[in-house]
Design an enzyme around this catalytic site. Sequence first.
Site, PDB file in Angstrom:
ATOM      1  N   CYS A 173      -1.839   3.367  -5.107  1.00  0.00           N
ATOM      2  CA  CYS A 173      -1.417   1.979  -4.883  1.00  0.00           C
ATOM      3  C   CYS A 173      -0.996   1.322  -6.188  1.00  0.00           C
ATOM      4  O   CYS A 173      -0.746   0.116  -6.233  1.00  0.00           O
ATOM      5  CB  CYS A 173      -2.530   1.170  -4.217  1.00  0.00           C
ATOM      6  SG  CYS A 173      -4.061   1.100  -5.155  1.00  0.00           S
ATOM      7  N   ASN A 212     -10.761   7.998   5.758  1.00  0.00           N
ATOM      8  CA  ASN A 212      -9.425   7.759   6.311  1.00  0.00           C
ATOM      9  C   ASN A 212      -8.559   9.022   6.293  1.00  0.00           C
ATOM     10  O   ASN A 212      -7.837   9.308   7.250  1.00  0.00           O
ATOM     11  CB  ASN A 212      -8.744   6.641   5.514  1.00  0.00           C
ATOM     12  CG  ASN A 212      -7.414   6.211   6.093  1.00  0.00           C
ATOM     13  OD1 ASN A 212      -7.332   5.813   7.247  1.00  0.00           O
ATOM     14  ND2 ASN A 212      -6.365   6.289   5.289  1.00  0.00           N
TER      15      ASN A 212
END
Length: 449
Positions: free
Chosen positions: A405, A314
């Site tokens: 996260c 990504n």
Amino acid sequence: MGRSRYHNKLKEGIFEAEITALSHDGRGIAKVDGKTTFIPFTLPGEVVKFEYTFTKAKFDEAKVVEYVKKSLNRVNPPCDHFQICGGCSLQHMSTDAQIEHKQQTLINQLKYIGNGVEPENILPPLRTSNTEGYRNKARLGVRYVSKKGKILVGFRERNGRFLADIDKCIVLNPLVGDKITEISSFIETLSIYQHIAQLEIAIDDTRPAMIVRHLEPFTNEDLEKLRSFAQENNYWIYLQSKGPDTIFRLYPQGDVEPKKLSYQPAAGIDIGFEPNDFTQVNNDINKKMIKRAIELLDISENDSIIDLFCGLGNFTLPISQHAKTVIGVEGEPTMVKRAKETADNNNITNVNFYAANLFESFEDKEWFNNFEYNKMLLDPPRAGAQEVCNNIEKFNVKRIVYVSCDTAALARDAGILVNTKGYKLISAGVMDMFPHTMHVESIAVFEKI
């Protein structure tokens, strides 16, 4: 000898308190006679009248009876199911206030968990263009409830015991979120409707895919119904009878194009993925996040960059458009294989990918010993990157961009880098990856002193 258990009698009556903070799950926190009391659907600064619902030795739980003073940050929740469904926790808070709260959470945890770490600069928050319909990944529970006489599809209730009875989900991509009732009604037509446990949803740039987790075999008639439903709604349908290795695509059948779901993390790059692969839930923020990471890496054409916990590439693949070489390392071999295929399909030749467990020693690995890097990108799971940070001097990188996260894990690792490894925290900030929830996506930049 019989066991003794702690029993506290529930206080009766109506009480009043001021909310001073939010808990990790979005409940308001009040101190009543020195004891922590959790009161859902309240905001800091509010004064409420409440009654107790549960008590333990160290904390109490309560519910609001009346709002004596409301916060200016309070808004009407956009979803009718907000107080029942556990999918969201902050819909009663303005989106601006949500971001401010998450930014302050990051700063506080860097200071307290990171043992005094403070960023030199606070990055402006990355905002999403739409706080509804943003979620492209979800696992939805499925259960037949005899008392209701119907199939429920959705997230669990706030208490976590039962599925919430919802007819739509405003944070899910509307290709699925607006069809909850239609999906549950369809499942009721299947012969094994009581033996379907879960729907795993993944939506790419054009279509939804749905993995149907079933505990009993489908009949041939069921399979035809599933194919028809998929065709009518432009869904890709996958079936899963046991573990992940049993997943297969039911519709469309055969060698169709495209062979996989796909998304574009940056212009000119297509990443193919399977519906059970890890991908970011919010495509809009993902693209903005990648752009910010590239800016913060301050890449030159001579840079050699290592991307740890790289997943499908990504970040790796967009970074390759700016750097001399990029190495991606990921713990899941299947994702490494897909990342290599993606690089080949996009004619990207200055990257390579390796599989390695980054939570244990990696000093004997080829990618560690045979390459030199001057910059690093970290994007670990919730557990963070403690092993990497404990050995960061062996990489000899001048700049680290850390995407997280879990702010607590980031703060812990920041403490290692700043307090013991000779780095300074240049900047840090949050990104609105998960509107209306307490989940915080953040990014930080470290530089070698």
